[in-house]
Enzyme design. Structure first.
Site, PDB file in Angstrom:
ATOM      1  N   LEU A  64       0.868  -1.173   0.000  1.00 43.47           N
ATOM      2  CA  LEU A  64       0.000   0.000   0.000  1.00 43.47           C
ATOM      3  C   LEU A  64       0.903   1.220   0.000  1.00 43.47           C
ATOM      4  O   LEU A  64       1.984   1.195   0.598  1.00 43.47           O
ATOM      5  CB  LEU A  64      -0.892   0.048   1.255  1.00 43.47           C
ATOM      6  CG  LEU A  64      -2.029  -0.948   1.404  1.00 43.47           C
ATOM      7  CD1 LEU A  64      -2.770  -0.678   2.719  1.00 43.47           C
ATOM      8  CD2 LEU A  64      -2.984  -0.899   0.234  1.00 43.47           C
ATOM      9  N   ASP A  65       0.460   2.295  -0.625  1.00 44.40           N
ATOM     10  CA  ASP A  65       1.209   3.542  -0.553  1.00 44.40           C
ATOM     11  C   ASP A  65       1.350   3.980   0.905  1.00 44.40           C
ATOM     12  O   ASP A  65       0.459   3.745   1.726  1.00 44.40           O
ATOM     13  CB  ASP A  65       0.493   4.654  -1.322  1.00 44.40           C
ATOM     14  CG  ASP A  65       0.470   4.420  -2.818  1.00 44.40           C
ATOM     15  OD1 ASP A  65       1.219   3.562  -3.309  1.00 44.40           O
ATOM     16  OD2 ASP A  65      -0.325   5.108  -3.499  1.00 44.40           O
ATOM     17  N   ARG A  66       2.452   4.619   1.206  1.00 47.21           N
ATOM     18  CA  ARG A  66       2.713   5.073   2.578  1.00 47.21           C
ATOM     19  C   ARG A  66       1.560   5.870   3.192  1.00 47.21           C
ATOM     20  O   ARG A  66       1.185   5.633   4.352  1.00 47.21           O
ATOM     21  CB  ARG A  66       4.004   5.895   2.586  1.00 47.21           C
ATOM     22  CG  ARG A  66       4.368   6.479   3.941  1.00 47.21           C
ATOM     23  CD  ARG A  66       5.721   7.165   3.875  1.00 47.21           C
ATOM     24  NE  ARG A  66       6.104   7.690   5.179  1.00 47.21           N
ATOM     25  CZ  ARG A  66       7.357   7.915   5.548  1.00 47.21           C
ATOM     26  NH1 ARG A  66       8.341   7.653   4.725  1.00 47.21           N
ATOM     27  NH2 ARG A  66       7.628   8.404   6.744  1.00 47.21           N
ATOM     28  N   VAL A  68      -1.581   5.688   2.777  1.00 46.78           N
ATOM     29  CA  VAL A  68      -2.845   4.953   2.755  1.00 46.78           C
ATOM     30  C   VAL A  68      -2.905   4.008   3.956  1.00 46.78           C
ATOM     31  O   VAL A  68      -1.892   3.456   4.383  1.00 46.78           O
ATOM     32  CB  VAL A  68      -2.970   4.162   1.436  1.00 46.78           C
ATOM     33  CG1 VAL A  68      -4.244   3.336   1.401  1.00 46.78           C
ATOM     34  CG2 VAL A  68      -2.908   5.102   0.245  1.00 46.78           C
TER      35      VAL A  68
END
Length: 233
Positions: A64-66, A68
């Site tokens: 997951l993107d940081r 998120v």
């Protein structure tokens, strides 16, 4: 100004984040702002925190993107990592997100198809289909609810491109709350954005039975404004 590299305080302890565990897998409800794997700045990350918690090596399956929050699954064994990773590649894993946006889309439900390429500054750009460097990105969304200022969407990912939800919602004029990279006017504290990986479903690497993991929502007034929505269980 807060940005994606800021390090907010993370709620609770690693044990509080655990959604599922057995001898093959462990899943966490990742706080927004915490990287999944080590980065260039050697920030604290979920892989290392999780490995310390279970006292053994863990193997990443997806990211997951940081900024998120939500479900992140790790394997405890390399064979399990391989089997579940193959499901991601085959698109047999179901991924559902919840997104808070400032502008309600013109349609209450739609399937979005764009073409995305990686641009400068860690940004994914929506470009014309004729661009040979671009990859097809597809998602479906449906409108769930509104609070005084914001709107809640349920997102089903049909492909898995970098920053896909962020770029596609930005492209239709409904950027995620706090996501200044893709058109929202103001950043959130700590550089996080209001995107939550809510449900992840896959086949267990040993038993073959379907596993559905559901991550409780982040705390805070913005998310609490949607507690009446029908997906909040």
């Amino acid at each position: 100004m807060p940005n994606e590299e800021s390090a907010p305080r993370f709620p609770g302890r690693p044990g509080d984040w655990v959604l599922y565990k057995d001898n093959q897998l462990i899943a966490f409800n990742k706080p927004a702002g915490l990287p999944v794997v080590p980065d260039k700045k050697k920030s604290p990350n979920l892989l290392q925190i999780g490995a310390a918690y279970v006292r053994q090596d863990l193997y990443p399956i997806h990211r997951l993107d940081r900024p998120v929050s939500g479900v992140v699954l790790f394997a405890k064994k390399t064979a399990a990592q391989t089997r579940v990773s193959e499901q991601f590649q085959a698109r047999s894993v179901a991924k559902t997100y919840l997104a808070v946006v400032g502008e309600r889309p013109t349609e209450d439900a739609a399937t979005l198809v764009h073409y995305i390429r990686e641009g400068k500054g860690n940004v994914s750009e929506v470009v014309d289909q004729s661009d040979k460097t671009a990859k097809r990105a597809e998602l479906s969304y449906r409108y769930l609810a509104s609070s005084d200022r914001y709107h809640l969407l349920e997102i089903t990912l049909l492909t898995g491109r970098k920053h896909q939800i962020r770029a596609q919602l930005g492209a239709i004029g409904s950027p995620l709350r706090g996501d200044t990279k893709y058109g929202f006017k103001r950043s959130n504290e700590g550089g996080v954005i209001d995107l939550h990986a809510h449900v992840l479903s896959f086949d267990h690497p040993v038993s073959g039975s379907r596993v559905e993991l559901r991550a409780p929502l982040p705390t805070g007034p913005v998310w609490e404004g949607f507690k009446g929505a029908d997906v909040m269980g």
